[in-house]
Design an enzyme around this catalytic site. Structure first.
Site, PDB file in Angstrom:
ATOM      1  N   LYS A   1       0.835  -1.218   0.000  1.00 23.28           N
ATOM      2  CA  LYS A   1       0.000   0.000   0.000  1.00 23.28           C
ATOM      3  C   LYS A   1       0.863   1.259   0.000  1.00 23.28           C
ATOM      4  O   LYS A   1       2.037   1.232   0.353  1.00 23.28           O
ATOM      5  CB  LYS A   1      -0.980  -0.043   1.171  1.00 23.28           C
ATOM      6  CG  LYS A   1      -2.087  -1.066   0.880  1.00 23.28           C
ATOM      7  CD  LYS A   1      -3.299  -0.926   1.724  1.00 23.28           C
ATOM      8  CE  LYS A   1      -4.363  -1.903   1.211  1.00 23.28           C
ATOM      9  NZ  LYS A   1      -5.398  -2.200   2.196  1.00 23.28           N
TER      10      LYS A   1
ATOM     11  N   ARG B   1      -3.873 -10.164   4.635  1.00 23.26           N
ATOM     12  CA  ARG B   1      -4.152 -10.131   3.191  1.00 23.26           C
ATOM     13  C   ARG B   1      -2.890  -9.643   2.489  1.00 23.26           C
ATOM     14  O   ARG B   1      -2.499  -8.490   2.645  1.00 23.26           O
ATOM     15  CB  ARG B   1      -5.344  -9.197   2.944  1.00 23.26           C
ATOM     16  CG  ARG B   1      -5.818  -9.158   1.505  1.00 23.26           C
ATOM     17  CD  ARG B   1      -7.038  -8.235   1.370  1.00 23.26           C
ATOM     18  NE  ARG B   1      -7.509  -8.187   0.008  1.00 23.26           N
ATOM     19  CZ  ARG B   1      -7.010  -7.367  -0.924  1.00 23.26           C
ATOM     20  NH1 ARG B   1      -6.039  -6.535  -0.639  1.00 23.26           N
ATOM     21  NH2 ARG B   1      -7.492  -7.393  -2.151  1.00 23.26           N
TER      22      ARG B   1
HETATM   23  N1  HH2 Z   1      -7.435  -3.696   0.636  1.00 28.22           N
HETATM   24  C1  HH2 Z   1      -7.729  -3.700  -0.675  1.00 28.22           C
HETATM   25  C2  HH2 Z   1      -8.773  -4.476  -1.174  1.00 28.22           C
HETATM   26  N2  HH2 Z   1      -9.486  -5.278  -0.356  1.00 28.22           N
HETATM   27  N3  HH2 Z   1      -9.904  -6.140   1.817  1.00 28.22           N
HETATM   28  C3  HH2 Z   1      -9.636  -6.170   3.137  1.00 28.22           C
HETATM   29  N4  HH2 Z   1     -10.328  -6.961   3.957  1.00 28.22           N
HETATM   30  N5  HH2 Z   1      -8.628  -5.407   3.674  1.00 28.22           N
HETATM   31  C4  HH2 Z   1      -7.873  -4.563   2.903  1.00 28.22           C
HETATM   32  O1  HH2 Z   1      -7.001  -3.863   3.462  1.00 28.22           O
HETATM   33  C5  HH2 Z   1      -8.147  -4.501   1.490  1.00 28.22           C
HETATM   34  C6  HH2 Z   1      -9.189  -5.317   0.981  1.00 28.22           C
HETATM   35  C7  HH2 Z   1      -6.923  -2.844  -1.627  1.00 28.22           C
HETATM   36  O2  HH2 Z   1      -5.738  -3.468  -2.002  1.00 28.22           O
HETATM   37  P1  HH2 Z   1      -5.362  -4.199  -3.428  1.00 28.22           P
HETATM   38  O3  HH2 Z   1      -6.249  -5.335  -3.682  1.00 28.22           O
HETATM   39  O4  HH2 Z   1      -3.939  -4.493  -3.376  1.00 28.22           O
HETATM   40  O5  HH2 Z   1      -5.526  -3.111  -4.498  1.00 28.22           O
HETATM   41  P2  HH2 Z   1      -6.766  -2.758  -5.408  1.00 28.22           P
HETATM   42  O6  HH2 Z   1      -7.770  -2.097  -4.537  1.00 28.22           O
HETATM   43  O7  HH2 Z   1      -6.154  -1.819  -6.398  1.00 28.22           O
HETATM   44  O8  HH2 Z   1      -7.312  -4.003  -6.023  1.00 28.22           O
END
Ligand code: HH2
Length: 274
Positions: free
Chosen positions: A220, A254
Site C-alpha cells: 500500500k 491479506r
Molecule cells: N485492501 C484492498 C482491497 N481489499 N480487503 C480487506 N479486507 N482489507 C484490505 O485492506 C483490502 C481489501 C486494496 O488493495 P489491493 O487489492 O492491493 O488493491 P486494489 O484495490 O487496487 O485491487
C-alpha cells in the site's frame, strides 16, 4: 470458524490470504490476472507458497479508483472463480461491495465474503446471511473515489472501533451470526500515512470487539511514502507491517507476497501453528 471445507482457528493461528486481482487497474498487479488461465497459475502458486485462502476481487478500490458497473465486475470475477475454485484445496473469498456479485460468486463456490464497505449495499446482508458464509467487515470512510480528500480523525482508534461495532450489530441484526464475522481496520481507506501507522501501533485495541482481526497493508502507498518506491523496500515494508500486525493480534493477513510473508512469520513470530 469454518470457511469452505477448512477450519480456521483464529484464536491460535495466523493465516494468510493471497490476493488475486481480476482487474485492469489494481495498483501492483493490474491487468495480469483477468485471464483465467493466468489467474489459476497464480492461485496455485500462492497455495503452494502457503496461502490459506485466495481473495478474488474485480474492482480496484485504491484511492481515486472509479466504481465498476456490476456487469463488468461479474465478467471479471466469474470466469476466474469458475476456473480456480475446483482446482484449489484452499477456500476462495470474494472481495466485493455488490450483493449481485457476491450472490453469483457464492454460487460459483466462493466461501467467504470480503466486503470493504461492510455491508453498505442494501441487499448484501440478506445475500450473505442466506448463503451462510463468514464475512469480513472492513472500515472505510467514504468511497474509494474521494476517500483521501479532507481526512481527519480526532481519535482514530475509537472512531474505527465505533463504526465496526455498529456494523457488527447491523450484521447480527440481519441474521449473520457473530461467530461468522471478522473485522478489518481498512489500512489506506480514508487514512493518511500517520493514521495507518497509528492503526498498526494500536492494532491490539481492536481485540475488544471480540471478532478475529483481518489486516491488509501489502504494497500500500503508505509503505512507499515511508520507505520509498524501490520494490525491495516495498516488499520489506509489506512483510514487516504484516508481522507487526500478527504480533499485535491480527489473525488473517491479506498479502501479495505469500512466500516471503510466510517465511518470516514462521521464523519470527511467537504465534502457534503458523
Ligand atoms: N485492501 C484492498 C482491497 N481489499 N480487503 C480487506 N479486507 N482489507 C484490505 O485492506 C483490502 C481489501 C486494496 O488493495 P489491493 O487489492 O492491493 O488493491 P486494489 O484495490 O487496487 O485491487
Amino acid at each position: 470458524m469454518i470457511i469452505g471445507a477448512k477450519d480456521f482457528d483464529f484464536t491460535r493461528n495466523v493465516y494468510l490470504m493471497g490476493i488475486l486481482n481480476a482487474t485492469p487497474d489494481s495498483f501492483s498487479d493490474g491487468g495480469f490476472y483477468l485471464d483465467p488461465e493466468r489467474a489459476l497459475d497464480r492461485a496455485l502458486r500462492m497455495e503452494e507458497e502457503g496461502a490459506d485462502l485466495i481473495d478474488v476481487g474485480g474492482e480496484s478500490t485504491r484511492p481515486g479508483a472509479d466504481p465498476v458497473p456490476v456487469e463488468e465486475e461479474l465478467k471479471r470475477v466469474l470466469p476466474v472463480l469458475k476456473k480456480i475454485v475446483s482446482r484449489l484445496k484452499i477456500p476462495v473469498s470474494i472481495d466485493t461491495r455488490k450483493a449481485k456479485v457476491a450472490e453469483a460468486a457464492f454460487a460459483a463456490g466462493a466461501a467467504l465474503l470480503n466486503d470493504v464497505s461492510a455491508l453498505r449495499d442494501p441487499d448484501m446482508a440478506a445475500v450473505a446471511g442466506k448463503s451462510g458464509v463468514p464475512v469480513i467487515l472492513m472500515h472505510m470512510r467514504g468511497e474509494p473515489k474521494t476517500m483521501q480528500a479532507d481526512v481527519h480523525y480526532d481519535d482514530i482508534i475509537s472512531e474505527i472501533s465505533n463504526t465496526l461495532r455498529e456494523r457488527i450489530a447491523f450484521a447480527i441484526s440481519r441474521g449473520i451470526s457473530r461467530e461468522k464475522i471478522l473485522i478489518d481496520p481498512g489500512i489506506g481507506f480514508g487514512k493518511r500515512v500517520e493514521d495507518n501507522l497509528e492503526i498498526l501501533k494500536r492494532l491490539s485495541e481492536f481485540k475488544k470487539l471480540e471478532c478475529p482481526i483481518a489486516f491488509g497493508s501489502s504494497r500500500k502507498s503508505f509503505i512507499r511514502k515511508v520507505l520509498g518506491d524501490d520494490p525491495q523496500q516495498v516488499l520489506m515494508g509489506s512483510v514487516m507491517t504484516a508481522l507487526l500486525a500478527a504480533e499485535r493480534g491480527a489473525s488473517l493477513l491479506r498479502v501479495h507476497d505469500v512466500k516471503e510473508t510466510k517465511f518470516s512469520l514462521d521464523r519470527l513470530t511467537s504465534r502457534e501453528g503458523v
